[in-house]
Design a protein around this motif. Structure first.
Motif, PDB file in Angstrom:
ATOM      1  N   ASN A 106      -2.906  -5.576   7.526  1.00  0.00           N
ATOM      2  CA  ASN A 106      -4.161  -5.115   8.110  1.00  0.00           C
ATOM      3  C   ASN A 106      -4.002  -5.304   9.610  1.00  0.00           C
ATOM      4  N   ILE A 107      -3.671  -4.219  10.304  1.00  0.00           N
ATOM      5  CA  ILE A 107      -3.257  -4.312  11.696  1.00  0.00           C
ATOM      6  C   ILE A 107      -4.418  -4.634  12.622  1.00  0.00           C
ATOM      7  N   GLY A 108      -5.595  -4.153  12.264  1.00  0.00           N
ATOM      8  CA  GLY A 108      -6.761  -4.290  13.124  1.00  0.00           C
ATOM      9  C   GLY A 108      -7.243  -2.916  13.539  1.00  0.00           C
ATOM     10  N   SER A 109      -8.457  -2.861  14.033  1.00  0.00           N
ATOM     11  CA  SER A 109      -9.065  -1.586  14.438  1.00  0.00           C
ATOM     12  C   SER A 109      -9.024  -0.573  13.300  1.00  0.00           C
ATOM     13  N   THR A 110      -9.167  -1.065  12.087  1.00  0.00           N
ATOM     14  CA  THR A 110      -9.256  -0.305  10.821  1.00  0.00           C
ATOM     15  C   THR A 110      -7.917   0.184  10.294  1.00  0.00           C
ATOM     16  N   LEU A 111      -6.801  -0.054  10.975  1.00  0.00           N
ATOM     17  CA  LEU A 111      -5.517   0.458  10.515  1.00  0.00           C
ATOM     18  C   LEU A 111      -4.852  -0.504   9.532  1.00  0.00           C
ATOM     19  N   VAL A 112      -4.283   0.075   8.466  1.00  0.00           N
ATOM     20  CA  VAL A 112      -3.586  -0.695   7.437  1.00  0.00           C
ATOM     21  C   VAL A 112      -2.245  -0.030   7.177  1.00  0.00           C
ATOM     22  N   ALA A 113      -1.180  -0.829   7.086  1.00  0.00           N
ATOM     23  CA  ALA A 113       0.170  -0.293   6.908  1.00  0.00           C
ATOM     24  C   ALA A 113       0.808  -0.812   5.629  1.00  0.00           C
ATOM     25  N   ILE A 114       1.563   0.074   4.981  1.00  0.00           N
ATOM     26  CA  ILE A 114       2.363  -0.242   3.797  1.00  0.00           C
ATOM     27  C   ILE A 114       3.814   0.042   4.143  1.00  0.00           C
ATOM     28  N   MET A 115       4.735  -0.864   3.757  1.00  0.00           N
ATOM     29  CA  MET A 115       6.154  -0.670   4.045  1.00  0.00           C
ATOM     30  C   MET A 115       6.977  -0.916   2.786  1.00  0.00           C
ATOM     31  N   VAL A 116       7.925  -0.022   2.526  1.00  0.00           N
ATOM     32  CA  VAL A 116       8.820  -0.149   1.377  1.00  0.00           C
ATOM     33  C   VAL A 116      10.260   0.007   1.838  1.00  0.00           C
ATOM     34  N   LYS A 117      11.193  -0.436   1.003  1.00  0.00           N
ATOM     35  CA  LYS A 117      12.607  -0.235   1.301  1.00  0.00           C
ATOM     36  C   LYS A 117      13.313   0.322   0.079  1.00  0.00           C
ATOM     37  N   GLY A 118      14.466   0.940   0.315  1.00  0.00           N
ATOM     38  CA  GLY A 118      15.278   1.507  -0.750  1.00  0.00           C
ATOM     39  C   GLY A 118      16.311   2.424  -0.139  1.00  0.00           C
ATOM     40  N   ASP A 119      17.004   3.224  -0.991  1.00  0.00           N
ATOM     41  CA  ASP A 119      17.928   4.181  -0.397  1.00  0.00           C
ATOM     42  C   ASP A 119      17.137   5.307   0.254  1.00  0.00           C
ATOM     43  N   VAL A 120      17.799   6.066   1.107  1.00  0.00           N
ATOM     44  CA  VAL A 120      17.092   7.027   1.950  1.00  0.00           C
ATOM     45  C   VAL A 120      16.327   8.057   1.122  1.00  0.00           C
ATOM     46  N   ALA A 121      16.968   8.603   0.100  1.00  0.00           N
ATOM     47  CA  ALA A 121      16.308   9.635  -0.710  1.00  0.00           C
ATOM     48  C   ALA A 121      15.084   9.078  -1.419  1.00  0.00           C
ATOM     49  N   ALA A 122      15.201   7.877  -1.962  1.00  0.00           N
ATOM     50  CA  ALA A 122      14.072   7.262  -2.666  1.00  0.00           C
ATOM     51  C   ALA A 122      12.929   6.979  -1.698  1.00  0.00           C
ATOM     52  N   VAL A 123      13.267   6.483  -0.528  1.00  0.00           N
ATOM     53  CA  VAL A 123      12.222   6.169   0.457  1.00  0.00           C
ATOM     54  C   VAL A 123      11.522   7.440   0.919  1.00  0.00           C
ATOM     55  N   ARG A 124      12.265   8.516   1.124  1.00  0.00           N
ATOM     56  CA  ARG A 124      11.630   9.782   1.519  1.00  0.00           C
ATOM     57  C   ARG A 124      10.655  10.261   0.446  1.00  0.00           C
TER      58      ARG A 124
END
Length: 207
Positions: A40-58
Motif C-alpha cells: 500500500n504505497i500511499g495516496s491510494t496506490l497499491v502494488a502487486i509484484m510477482v516473479k517467474g520466467d519471462v513468458a509466465a510473468v507477461r
C-alpha cells in the motif's frame, strides 16, 4: 522471501486495494508465477509484484491488469525481464512473506469465497459492512484504510452468500446517494491471497 532479480519481475499498480486484490488473484491463476511483494504505497496506490520466467510473468501481468481494470483503475503495469540486483533489493523491502505474519494467522479464505467493497469515506463503508453481514451468512474478516479516503471491507462465506452480501452493500451505499468505488466477489481465491488478506484481519488491527 528475498528477491535478487534472478527471475523476471511483473508489477501492476492500482487505485485502491480491491482492484489490486482482484488483479493479484488473476495473476496467480493465469501463469506459473510467485507472489513476492505487496505494498500500500500511499495516496491510494497499491502494488502487486510477482516473479517467474519471462513468458509466465507477461501472461500474469496481462491477466492481472485486465482484472484490475474490470472493477477499478489500473494506474500502471510492467514486466522487467532482467532487473538489476538493486531493484531486487527495493522489491524485497515490500516482501509479502515478511508482512504476512505467518500462515497460521491467516483467516484461511482458500476454500471460501471472498466479497470485497471499497468506498470513498468511512461513513459509506460502515453502512456497506452492516448491510453485507445482515443480508447473508458471511463473516466480516478484514478492513483497510488505503489512504486519501479509500476504505475497504472484506467478507468471506460461500459464493452465493458473498454475492448477496456484496449486492446488499452496494445497494446500501447507493441508497445513501453515492456509489462504491469498487466491488468484487472472488469465488475461489488463490491460496496466496491469504498473505495479503492476513494483513487486514480485524483481530490484528484492534488495539
Amino acid at each position: 522471501m528475498r528477491y535478487y532479480g534472478e527471475e523476471a519481475l511483473g508489477l501492476i499498480e492500482t487505485l485502491g486495494m480491491v482492484p489490486a486484490i482482484n488483479g493479484a488473484d488473476r495473476m496467480l491463476k493465469a501463469a506459473n508465477v510467485e507472489l513476492i511483494a505487496y505494498e500500500n504505497i500511499g495516496s491510494t496506490l497499491v502494488a502487486i509484484m510477482v516473479k517467474g520466467d519471462v513468458a509466465a510473468v507477461r501472461a500474469s501481468v496481462d491477466a492481472g491488469a485486465a482484472a484490475a481494470a474490470e472493477i477499478g483503475k489500473l494506474t500502471a503495469s510492467n514486466v522487467m525481464p532482467r532487473p538489476i540486483r538493486a531493484v531486487g533489493d527495493i522489491v524485497s523491502v515490500h516482501d509479502i512473506d515478511a508482512g504476512a505474519g505467518g500462515e497460521e494467522e491467516v483467516p484461511a479464505p482458500r476454500h471460501r469465497a471472498l466479497g470485497l467493497i471499497e468506498t470513498f469515506g468511512i461513513v459509506f463503508v460502515l453502512e456497506a459492512a452492516d448491510a453485507m453481514v445482515k443480508a447473508a451468512d458471511v463473516e466480516l474478516i478484514g478492513y483497510e484504510n488505503v489512504a486519501s479516503g479509500y476504505i475497504s471491507v472484506l467478507v468471506q462465506g460461500d459464493v452465493a452468500a458473498c454475492k448477496s452480501a456484496v449486492e446488499a452493500g452496494v445497494k446500501a451505499v447507493a441508497d445513501m446517494g453515492t456509489q462504491v468505488y469498487s466491488s468484487v466477489v472472488i469465488p475461489t481465491p488463490h491460496p496466496d491471497l491469504s498473505k495479503i488478506i492476513s494483513r487486514y484481519a480485524i483481530e490484528k488491527l484492534l488495539p
